[in-house]
Design a protein around this motif. Structure first.
Motif, PDB file in Angstrom:
ATOM      1  N   HIS A  79       0.816  -1.217   0.000  1.00 54.29           N
ATOM      2  CA  HIS A  79       0.000   0.000   0.000  1.00 54.29           C
ATOM      3  C   HIS A  79       0.850   1.268   0.000  1.00 54.29           C
ATOM      4  CE1 HIS A  79      -3.951  -1.872   0.394  1.00 54.29           C
ATOM      5  NE2 HIS A  79      -3.405  -2.746   1.216  1.00 54.29           N
ATOM      6  N   SER A  90       2.573   1.653  -3.491  1.00 50.40           N
ATOM      7  CA  SER A  90       1.557   2.000  -4.485  1.00 50.40           C
ATOM      8  C   SER A  90       1.229   3.488  -4.399  1.00 50.40           C
ATOM      9  CB  SER A  90       0.297   1.168  -4.264  1.00 50.40           C
ATOM     10  OG  SER A  90      -0.716   1.538  -5.180  1.00 50.40           O
ATOM     11  N   SER A 107       2.059   6.756  -7.127  1.00 49.49           N
ATOM     12  CA  SER A 107       1.119   7.798  -7.525  1.00 49.49           C
ATOM     13  C   SER A 107       1.684   9.183  -7.214  1.00 49.49           C
ATOM     14  CB  SER A 107      -0.215   7.589  -6.792  1.00 49.49           C
ATOM     15  OG  SER A 107      -1.154   8.563  -7.164  1.00 49.49           O
ATOM     16  N   ILE A 149      -4.702   8.871  -3.474  1.00 48.29           N
ATOM     17  CA  ILE A 149      -4.921   8.665  -4.906  1.00 48.29           C
ATOM     18  C   ILE A 149      -5.865   9.727  -5.469  1.00 48.29           C
ATOM     19  CG2 ILE A 149      -5.626   7.026  -6.684  1.00 48.29           C
ATOM     20  CD1 ILE A 149      -3.188   6.156  -5.066  1.00 48.29           C
ATOM     21  N   LEU A 203      -0.757   3.108 -14.656  1.00 51.13           N
ATOM     22  CA  LEU A 203      -1.038   2.948 -13.228  1.00 51.13           C
ATOM     23  C   LEU A 203      -2.520   3.036 -12.919  1.00 51.13           C
ATOM     24  CD1 LEU A 203       0.000   2.699 -10.291  1.00 51.13           C
ATOM     25  CD2 LEU A 203       0.053   5.199 -10.212  1.00 51.13           C
ATOM     26  N   TYR A 204      -3.162   4.096 -13.401  1.00 51.25           N
ATOM     27  CA  TYR A 204      -4.525   4.380 -12.954  1.00 51.25           C
ATOM     28  C   TYR A 204      -5.604   3.565 -13.664  1.00 51.25           C
ATOM     29  CZ  TYR A 204      -2.695   8.306 -10.290  1.00 51.25           C
ATOM     30  OH  TYR A 204      -2.004   9.082  -9.393  1.00 51.25           O
ATOM     31  N   ASP A 238      -5.740   0.117 -12.080  1.00 53.08           N
ATOM     32  CA  ASP A 238      -6.200   0.310 -10.714  1.00 53.08           C
ATOM     33  C   ASP A 238      -7.700   0.604 -10.690  1.00 53.08           C
ATOM     34  OD1 ASP A 238      -6.168   0.583  -7.977  1.00 53.08           O
ATOM     35  OD2 ASP A 238      -5.457   2.640  -7.992  1.00 53.08           O
ATOM     36  N   SER A 262      -9.541  -2.564 -11.638  1.00 48.73           N
ATOM     37  CA  SER A 262      -9.481  -3.519 -10.535  1.00 48.73           C
ATOM     38  C   SER A 262     -10.446  -3.133  -9.421  1.00 48.73           C
ATOM     39  CB  SER A 262      -8.047  -3.590  -9.982  1.00 48.73           C
ATOM     40  OG  SER A 262      -7.988  -4.378  -8.824  1.00 48.73           O
ATOM     41  N   SER A 263     -10.489  -1.841  -9.074  1.00 44.37           N
ATOM     42  CA  SER A 263     -11.392  -1.376  -8.009  1.00 44.37           C
ATOM     43  C   SER A 263     -12.850  -1.576  -8.402  1.00 44.37           C
ATOM     44  CB  SER A 263     -11.127   0.108  -7.712  1.00 44.37           C
ATOM     45  OG  SER A 263      -9.815   0.297  -7.250  1.00 44.37           O
ATOM     46  N   VAL A 301      -6.370  -8.549  -9.958  1.00 43.03           N
ATOM     47  CA  VAL A 301      -5.604  -7.786  -8.968  1.00 43.03           C
ATOM     48  C   VAL A 301      -4.124  -8.145  -9.040  1.00 43.03           C
ATOM     49  CG1 VAL A 301      -5.263  -7.404  -6.497  1.00 43.03           C
ATOM     50  CG2 VAL A 301      -7.576  -7.503  -7.412  1.00 43.03           C
ATOM     51  N   TYR A 323      -2.547  -6.566 -12.035  1.00 42.07           N
ATOM     52  CA  TYR A 323      -2.379  -5.124 -11.814  1.00 42.07           C
ATOM     53  C   TYR A 323      -1.048  -4.809 -11.131  1.00 42.07           C
ATOM     54  CZ  TYR A 323      -2.611  -0.892  -9.001  1.00 42.07           C
ATOM     55  OH  TYR A 323      -2.294   0.275  -8.370  1.00 42.07           O
TER      56      TYR A 323
END
Length: 315
Positions: free
Chosen positions: A108, A111, A115, A210, A254-255, A258, A261-262, A280, A283
């Protein structure tokens, strides 16, 4: 629940990582692309750091930030993929509670650092395009170092409550994590207590890190595009915008995964669990693999230096 069935995980206990439940028969085949992507990520990002360090002409803010991004990618992928491969290859599912919390923190925090570094790179592009004559004055080496330190401290401190909160909960349901590495919510959901604080803090951290990073990047590129459209000729506009392409590709790498995945985790109720976990896991490797490819292909200084290294080796 009896004391026998209750497991106190605060005292040298272990969790069991299932990997990708439902795809056990395909672990060897799954491990091949994962191992290949991890190897590419390691070689690519190490090469970026090596070239920037060795080439004095690359000792500029953009390449310093790129080196930080490469180091972040190296640490983030290394904190998860080797354990994942050991599950696929050797059925090594056990992980100690302390190691699980450490892995959770690294995943976390790095990550979030990734960002934050993209925000710093967006600021560099803003200064380079909107204030080109003052770029070297504004982004001196000392300023770049302070920005890098701020990103590390900001991400590290805001992520610290994840393992601290997870450590305080009593775990008595099961020690089996239906995942291939220790993420915050899959771990705390095993607690036999009200985990609302952990859940709310996770949302707060998501929006404060983020979310704010996306806002800062959006503002930076709004100002950049406004400056580009004011340029007198089409060629000048295309050439200036071309200096931002690599960074925009890195942001997308990156985004977009993400975001996807979210969305699948929150709204993909009809999607099989093994597919969600696989998404996930992929990712984790997409940004570390794509970043060196993007910058190696789009940045002529790095591409030229890399070709020079291979040419010298051949001669």
């Amino acid at each position: 629940m009896s004391d026998f069935n209750r497991t106190d995980f605060t005292n040298s206990s272990t969790f069991i990582l299932l990997g990708i439940p439902g795809l056990e028969a395909a672990y060897i085949w799954i491990s091949i692309p994962f191992c290949a992507m991890y190897t590419i990520a390691m070689l690519g990002n190490f090469t970026i750091v090596f070239i920037v360090k060795r080439e004095p002409s690359l000792h500029e803010p953009m390449f310093y930030f790129l080196s930080m991004l490469a180091v972040t990618d190296l640490v983030m992928s290394t904190s998860t993929i080797p354990k994942m491969l050991s599950i696929f290859w050797f059925n090594s599912r056990e992980i100690s509670f302390s190691a699980c919390l450490t892995q959770m923190y690294f995943v976390h925090s790095f990550s979030a650092m990734e960002s934050g570094i993209l925000v710093a790179m967006a600021f560099d592009r803003y200064v380079a395009i909107c204030h080109p004559l003052r770029h070297s004055m504004i982004l001196k080496n000392s300023v770049v170092a302070k920005i890098g330190l701020a990103v590390v401290l900001h991400s590290g401190i805001l992520t610290l409550p994840y393992p601290l909160l997870a450590r305080q909960w009593p775990y008595c349901r099961t020690n089996i994590i239906p995942h291939s590495y220790c993420r915050h919510m899959p771990v705390v959901k095993l607690a036999c207590a009200d985990i609302s604080i952990s859940s709310y803090y996770g949302l707060f951290d998501l929006f404060s890190e983020i979310g704010m990073d996306v806002v800062f990047i959006t503002v930076s590129y709004t100002l950049i595009l406004r400056a580009i459209f004011r340029l007198p000729t089409k060629d000048a506009r295309l050439k200036t915008f071309g200096t931002c392409i690599s960074h925009l590709c890195a942001i997308s790498a990156l985004y977009i995964p993400d975001f996807f995945s979210s969305l699948t985790q929150r709204f993909g109720h009809n999607v099989p669990r093994h597919l969600l976990i696989l998404i996930v896991n992929v990712y984790l490797l997409v940004p570390p693999v794509l970043h060196p490819i993007i910058y190696g292909a789009r940045t002529k200084q790095i591409r030229g230096r890399l070709l020079q290294l291979f040419t010298h080796k051949e001669t």
